[in-house]
Every structure is written in structure tokens, then in C-alpha cells.
Write an enzyme that holds these catalytic residues in place. Sequence first.
Site, PDB file in Angstrom:
ATOM      1  CD  GLU A  83      34.281  44.498  43.245  1.00  0.00           C
ATOM      2  OE1 GLU A  83      33.412  43.678  43.518  1.00  0.00           O
ATOM      3  OE2 GLU A  83      35.042  44.382  42.263  1.00  0.00           O
ATOM      4  CB  CYS A 120      36.942  43.730  38.890  1.00  0.00           C
ATOM      5  SG  CYS A 120      36.718  42.711  40.341  1.00  0.00           S
ATOM      6  CG  HIS A 244      39.698  41.138  36.512  1.00  0.00           C
ATOM      7  ND1 HIS A 244      40.114  41.963  37.535  1.00  0.00           N
ATOM      8  CD2 HIS A 244      38.913  40.189  37.089  1.00  0.00           C
ATOM      9  CE1 HIS A 244      39.588  41.543  38.665  1.00  0.00           C
ATOM     10  NE2 HIS A 244      38.860  40.466  38.428  1.00  0.00           N
TER      11      HIS A 244
HETATM   12  N1  CAA Z   1      49.488  21.927  44.075  1.00  0.00           N
HETATM   13  C1  CAA Z   1      49.269  22.560  42.890  1.00  0.00           C
HETATM   14  N2  CAA Z   1      48.036  22.981  42.498  1.00  0.00           N
HETATM   15  C2  CAA Z   1      47.003  22.781  43.356  1.00  0.00           C
HETATM   16  C3  CAA Z   1      47.158  22.127  44.597  1.00  0.00           C
HETATM   17  C4  CAA Z   1      48.484  21.695  44.955  1.00  0.00           C
HETATM   18  N3  CAA Z   1      48.712  21.083  46.099  1.00  0.00           N
HETATM   19  N4  CAA Z   1      45.953  22.092  45.201  1.00  0.00           N
HETATM   20  C5  CAA Z   1      45.060  22.683  44.369  1.00  0.00           C
HETATM   21  N5  CAA Z   1      45.693  23.098  43.254  1.00  0.00           N
HETATM   22  C6  CAA Z   1      45.131  23.810  42.104  1.00  0.00           C
HETATM   23  C7  CAA Z   1      43.780  23.284  41.664  1.00  0.00           C
HETATM   24  O1  CAA Z   1      43.900  22.190  40.778  1.00  0.00           O
HETATM   25  C8  CAA Z   1      43.179  24.510  41.018  1.00  0.00           C
HETATM   26  O2  CAA Z   1      43.747  24.703  39.748  1.00  0.00           O
HETATM   27  P1  CAA Z   1      42.856  24.502  38.408  1.00  0.00           P
HETATM   28  O3  CAA Z   1      41.672  25.429  38.538  1.00  0.00           O
HETATM   29  O4  CAA Z   1      43.765  24.900  37.310  1.00  0.00           O
HETATM   30  O5  CAA Z   1      42.446  23.077  38.426  1.00  0.00           O
HETATM   31  C9  CAA Z   1      43.714  25.660  41.877  1.00  0.00           C
HETATM   32  O6  CAA Z   1      44.854  25.140  42.554  1.00  0.00           O
HETATM   33  C10 CAA Z   1      42.738  26.151  42.943  1.00  0.00           C
HETATM   34  O7  CAA Z   1      42.344  25.036  43.699  1.00  0.00           O
HETATM   35  P2  CAA Z   1      40.810  24.813  44.067  1.00  0.00           P
HETATM   36  O8  CAA Z   1      39.999  24.943  42.812  1.00  0.00           O
HETATM   37  O9  CAA Z   1      40.675  23.586  44.876  1.00  0.00           O
HETATM   38  O10 CAA Z   1      40.586  26.105  44.990  1.00  0.00           O
HETATM   39  P3  CAA Z   1      39.327  26.531  45.818  1.00  0.00           P
HETATM   40  O11 CAA Z   1      38.104  25.837  45.357  1.00  0.00           O
HETATM   41  O12 CAA Z   1      39.667  26.471  47.257  1.00  0.00           O
HETATM   42  O13 CAA Z   1      39.239  28.085  45.443  1.00  0.00           O
HETATM   43  C11 CAA Z   1      38.244  29.662  43.972  1.00  0.00           C
HETATM   44  C12 CAA Z   1      39.311  28.583  44.129  1.00  0.00           C
HETATM   45  C13 CAA Z   1      36.874  29.033  43.952  1.00  0.00           C
HETATM   46  C14 CAA Z   1      38.482  30.422  42.677  1.00  0.00           C
HETATM   47  C15 CAA Z   1      38.339  30.661  45.180  1.00  0.00           C
HETATM   48  O14 CAA Z   1      39.616  31.201  45.281  1.00  0.00           O
HETATM   49  C16 CAA Z   1      37.330  31.779  45.107  1.00  0.00           C
HETATM   50  O15 CAA Z   1      36.151  31.622  45.408  1.00  0.00           O
HETATM   51  N6  CAA Z   1      37.791  33.013  44.725  1.00  0.00           N
HETATM   52  C17 CAA Z   1      36.950  34.185  44.681  1.00  0.00           C
HETATM   53  C18 CAA Z   1      36.175  34.271  43.399  1.00  0.00           C
HETATM   54  C19 CAA Z   1      37.061  34.576  42.200  1.00  0.00           C
HETATM   55  O16 CAA Z   1      38.141  35.128  42.321  1.00  0.00           O
HETATM   56  N7  CAA Z   1      36.582  34.241  40.998  1.00  0.00           N
HETATM   57  C20 CAA Z   1      37.300  34.522  39.775  1.00  0.00           C
HETATM   58  C21 CAA Z   1      36.368  34.903  38.651  1.00  0.00           C
HETATM   59  S1  CAA Z   1      35.300  36.230  39.173  1.00  0.00           S
HETATM   60  C22 CAA Z   1      36.273  37.637  39.041  1.00  0.00           C
HETATM   61  O17 CAA Z   1      37.292  37.643  38.411  1.00  0.00           O
HETATM   62  C23 CAA Z   1      35.839  38.883  39.763  1.00  0.00           C
HETATM   63  C24 CAA Z   1      36.665  39.056  40.972  1.00  0.00           C
HETATM   64  O18 CAA Z   1      37.674  39.763  40.946  1.00  0.00           O
HETATM   65  C25 CAA Z   1      36.269  38.371  42.207  1.00  0.00           C
END
Ligand code: CAA
Length: 440
Positions: A83, A120, A244
Amino acid sequence: MTAVGIDAIEIRTGRLKLDLPGTFAPEQGEDPEKYTKGLGLHASSFPDSYEDIVTMGANAAHRLMERKGLEPEDIGRIDVATESAFDNSKPVSTYIAGCLEQVYDGDFHHANKGERKFACVAATQAVDDAYNWIRAGRNRGRAALVIATDTALYARDDPGEATQGAGAVAMLIDEDPSVVEISTEQGYGSADETDFLKPQQQFPSVDGKRSMQVYLARMREALEDFEHLSGDTHPDDYAYIPFHTPFPGMVRKAGLLGYRHMIRDTGVEDELAEEIGRQPRREAFDDEEAYQEAIREYVDALAETERYQEWYGNTVEPTLSISREVGNWYTGSVHIARASALRDADEKDIDLTGQELLVGSYGSGAQAEIHAETVQEGWREEIEAMNVDEQLDRRYDISFEEYEEIHDAHNHDVDSDVEELTTPENEFVFDGWGRMGERK
Ligand code: CAA
């Protein structure tokens, strides 16, 4: 029926490493455990300035061909899944074939080349295409090369930035495979979704939280569809379940969803009933919200049970070991999860021959696919021949300032002329847009 499947795997990581808790977290003002415990990541692989999807793919494919003693005439098909393509006309496989032709006497004039795109899940689709091509008897005794290659980079300060990665996986698909035989049954969950897009842009526009819900919804549908064909699944039927892996925290959720689904109406659900009750049935609720709340409570309780934790620790957790160190490789991610599983079995001296894997692929946009694989006799030799640990160890650990420069260097919109941070070692290197890599 002759077995068809994966005969060999080679992994190529970008030469740079970004330490997430040590280097990235302090600059983001985040607790390092958000990355290590929350997302489940320790580091990302990054491409040096002389690496791109072509060079990483060509380097993985070249090592695979050398190791298996193959010549171009042995390969009848080259499909690249990515991609991160930079050319809307010429497939990346032609650039990779061009690289390989520099080092072999023969060429790939006879080979059918293409590029597969569905985020992916595309590499799994390309493996499928190769499988069907061989099953249809069109391969004239030749094998297929499937290469998953991506620079999974996000815009700076996008929440996805912590999950970046870069690398390639080359797989040889052939009759009488050494690693796994692929089953004919497949389950799909597919729907038009807009949570992750790259319309004429280099970095994705992502609704991260929604993308996680879409992943889980499509994966559940794919599992249900798979069961329609192959009968009910049981969690203990599979030695490993590679999913994945955009980041390991996502797979923690997928593992729980899969387990809950697979134990429904089985002895496992009965045995757990005393401890945590039975799974809420939709028909018992008038109100959707109350049903969802009851499911959440059940799932939270299930995650805490010893039985689930033991299953997850043996069947899913070991699939995450490479991903934790390299981040998201988009099309390659599920294939490094499979490699991690096989590496785990090798390290633990488990006899995997004849055992089953259940493989859950996913691509945003969105589609999940589930199929089973049977591990073949030559798996241990193949997995021990991979030099992934050596590659991970030799990565250069970048500072945050170097990360900023190298991120710019891979952003086509920014004019950047960054120096190489590592020295090419007898490998294909990036030689300008639209040109194939030169071997240096
Ligand atoms: N100690 C321990 N855990 C902590 C923590 C700390 N101090 N702070 C946060 N966490 C945990 C949170 O609770 C959360 O866990 P849960 O989901 O189990 O509750 C985890 O860490 C992540 O924290 P946030 O949700 O606050 O993180 P974020 O909002 O900054 O980012 C995300 C998370 C939105 C997935 C971001 O990484 C993102 O946008 N990623 C790209 C999109 C993606 O990968 N999507 C996945 C599905 S799509 C797919 O699979 C296709 C692909 O390859 C992209």
C-alpha cells in the site's frame, strides 16, 4: 490432491530502529508504558535513505532465491502486495524483477508480474492468486514469488505515528511446500469502509479508534463465514493463531474476540460458566445497549480467567514477538506473525509437523480473511534458515533528531537530502524514483 502452500519465507527489515519507550516517548511527552504495555510495541523499523519498498522487496526475494538455489526460470509469477506504491501504472514487481535480473544470468521475461492492492490483506490475496494459479495447472512446473513490502509511515503527530514500521516479506508458493499447506476453505468479512484511506496521498488519513472497531467486526464475520464452510472451530484445534498485527494491542482484542466466538456452545463455555456465567445471548435482551453492556462484562471477566490467559499465552502471544520489535509492516504483518509463531515452536522444541494454524488477515477498507494451514515437515529447517534476529540486531538505533530527518527523507512532499546512517552491505539500494535499485 498435491499439497500447495508456502515453501520458503524470508524477511527483510529496514536498517534503522526507533526505540519507542526510550527515544520516542519522552519527545511525545507520553508514559513509555503506553507503547510497551498499551500498544505492545518496543521499536519500529525504519528504512535508511537508500531503502524503499523496491530495495527491501528485492533484498528479501534475492536472499530467498539464493537460499533455495533458484534461478529466474524456476519462477513463473511475481506478485507484489503493497500500500506504499509510487507508480500507478507499472507494478512494483517489475522494478523488483529488474533488480534481480542484475544478479542472475537469466531473466523473468516468461513470468506473469502484478501488484495486488487491498490494504494489508493484499499479500494474503496474492498468496491466494498464486495458490489458484498452481491448482489450475497453469504454472508449468514453476513456483510463484509473493512479496509483501511497505513503508508504513504516518504523518508526524498522527496517533498512528507510534505504530510505524518498514520491511518486506518474500514467500515462495509451490507444490509440496516445506513450511505450510494452505487449506481450500476460506472465510470472508468484507464491507465498504472509510476509516483508513490514502487517496493520492503518501500518509494515510486514519480514524484510528474506528479502524479498530472495523477490524474486529470484519474479523468476526470472517470467522463466522469460515465456520459455515469448515464446521465449528474450537480454540484448542490450533497450535497458533497469527492475526494481522498493526500493533500487538490490537491482536490482544482480536484474540479475545476469537476465543469468545470459538468457545460458544462448547465444553469450554460450560466449564467456565461456574466462574463467569454463560455468554449473553442476543435473543434474551430487548435493548441493544443492555446486550452490549452484558457482552462487555462477560468479555472482561473471560479475559481474567486462567483458562483464557493460558490459551492466549500459548496460541496468540508468541505470534507477536517480531512485530513488537518492528512495528506495522502493513501487507507483511500477518506473515511476520506466522513466522514469529514458527520461531516460537522452534525455540520451544515443539513438534509442529501436521498441526494446524488459523490465519486471520485484515485490510482496511475493509476485508478480513480466515483460513487454516497445516504445518509441513520442512518447517523447522526453513525457519532456522531465516536470519531475522541477525537483521534486527544490526539495525542502527536512531536519535529523535535523526528520526525527524529520515521521516522527511521518506516524505515525497519535503525536499530532503539526508545522509545515509548505515552502509549498504552487498544489497540493492534506492537509485531515484522510477528506477530500479542498484546492487552496492
Ligand atoms: N500504560 C499502559 N497502557 C496505556 C498507557 C499507559 N501509561 N497509556 C495508554 N495505554 C493503553 C490504552 O489504554 C490503550 O489500550 P486499550 O485500547 O486496550 O484501552 C492503548 O494503550 C493505546 O492508547 P490510546 O488508545 O490512548 O492510543 P492512541 O489513541 O494514541 O492511539 C490508535 C491508538 C488510535 C490505534 C493509533 O495508534 C492509530 O491510529 N493507529 C493507526 C491505525 C491502526 O493501526 N488501526 C488498527 C486497525 S486498522 C488495521 O489493522 C490496518 C492497518 O494495518 C493500519
